[in-house]
Design a protein around this motif. Structure first.
Motif, PDB file in Angstrom:
ATOM      1  N   VAL A  61     -39.324  -5.506 -32.185  1.00  0.00           N
ATOM      2  CA  VAL A  61     -38.792  -5.540 -30.824  1.00  0.00           C
ATOM      3  C   VAL A  61     -39.078  -4.393 -30.264  1.00  0.00           C
ATOM      4  CG1 VAL A  61     -36.680  -5.816 -29.400  1.00  0.00           C
ATOM      5  CG2 VAL A  61     -37.240  -7.294 -31.554  1.00  0.00           C
ATOM      6  N   ASN A  62     -38.791  -3.346 -30.915  1.00  0.00           N
ATOM      7  CA  ASN A  62     -39.060  -1.901 -30.375  1.00  0.00           C
ATOM      8  C   ASN A  62     -40.422  -1.759 -30.165  1.00  0.00           C
ATOM      9  OD1 ASN A  62     -38.361   0.861 -29.568  1.00  0.00           O
ATOM     10  ND2 ASN A  62     -38.815   1.433 -31.635  1.00  0.00           N
ATOM     11  N   GLN A  65     -41.194  -3.536 -27.005  1.00  0.00           N
ATOM     12  CA  GLN A  65     -40.654  -2.958 -25.742  1.00  0.00           C
ATOM     13  C   GLN A  65     -41.655  -1.702 -25.569  1.00  0.00           C
ATOM     14  OE1 GLN A  65     -37.286  -3.016 -24.222  1.00  0.00           O
ATOM     15  NE2 GLN A  65     -37.201  -5.099 -24.742  1.00  0.00           N
ATOM     16  N   SER A  94     -41.736  -9.116 -24.869  1.00  0.00           N
ATOM     17  CA  SER A  94     -40.459  -8.059 -24.984  1.00  0.00           C
ATOM     18  C   SER A  94     -39.247  -8.630 -24.864  1.00  0.00           C
ATOM     19  CB  SER A  94     -40.741  -6.759 -24.586  1.00  0.00           C
ATOM     20  OG  SER A  94     -40.750  -6.682 -23.094  1.00  0.00           O
ATOM     21  N   LEU A  98     -36.020  -9.259 -27.265  1.00  0.00           N
ATOM     22  CA  LEU A  98     -34.852  -8.473 -27.025  1.00  0.00           C
ATOM     23  C   LEU A  98     -33.713  -9.552 -26.928  1.00  0.00           C
ATOM     24  CD1 LEU A  98     -33.500  -6.142 -26.851  1.00  0.00           C
ATOM     25  CD2 LEU A  98     -33.604  -6.191 -24.350  1.00  0.00           C
ATOM     26  N   ASP A  99     -33.830 -10.545 -26.230  1.00  0.00           N
ATOM     27  CA  ASP A  99     -32.892 -11.865 -25.844  1.00  0.00           C
ATOM     28  C   ASP A  99     -32.628 -12.156 -27.186  1.00  0.00           C
ATOM     29  OD1 ASP A  99     -32.814 -11.435 -23.249  1.00  0.00           O
ATOM     30  OD2 ASP A  99     -33.927 -12.970 -22.780  1.00  0.00           O
TER      31      ASP A  99
END
Length: 120
Positions: A61-62, A65, A94, A98-99
């Motif tokens: 996830v990071n 992003q 992303s 994140l969700d």
């Protein structure tokens, strides 16, 4: 209602291992035949595997992003190699990641609260 915590813990471990694909024989209600060392070792290995999976997911996830931020910056600076479509796709990826991470966190918090509110 008297709940034997060792039995409950052993059943949870067994279900966790079965869900991950490792089959263990069913554990009876009275922990006979399982030494404390074996129970601790199986707990540590399964929890470390789960921890590694969770850490890898958060790293992904990071990375998504950061990739989105880099593409946005490159597009804003006029880089001809980055199109608006690529930026929008990266942003959507992303956002979805994140969700999903937030939803997983929320489920963990709900499960923790439910477990902590159980009478012992």
């Amino acid at each position: 209602m008297d709940i034997n915590t060792n039995s409950l813990f052993a059943q949870m471990q067994s279900m966790s291992l079965q869900a991950s694909g490792n089959k263990l024989p069913a554990v009876g209600g009275d922990m006979q035949g399982i030494s404390g060392i074996n129970a601790v070792n199986s707990t540590n290995s399964s929890s470390s595997d789960f921890g590694n999976i969770l850490t890898d997911a958060l790293k992904t996830v990071n990375e998504l992003q950061q990739d989105t931020g880099a593409k946005k910056m490159a597009f804003e600076l006029g880089d001809p190699n980055v199109s608006l479509g690529e930026v929008m796709i990266a942003s959507s990826k992303s956002g979805v990641a994140l969700d999903a991470a937030v939803q997983v966190r929320n489920k963990f918090v709900e499960a923790y609260k439910e477990i902590m509110s159980m009478p012992v």
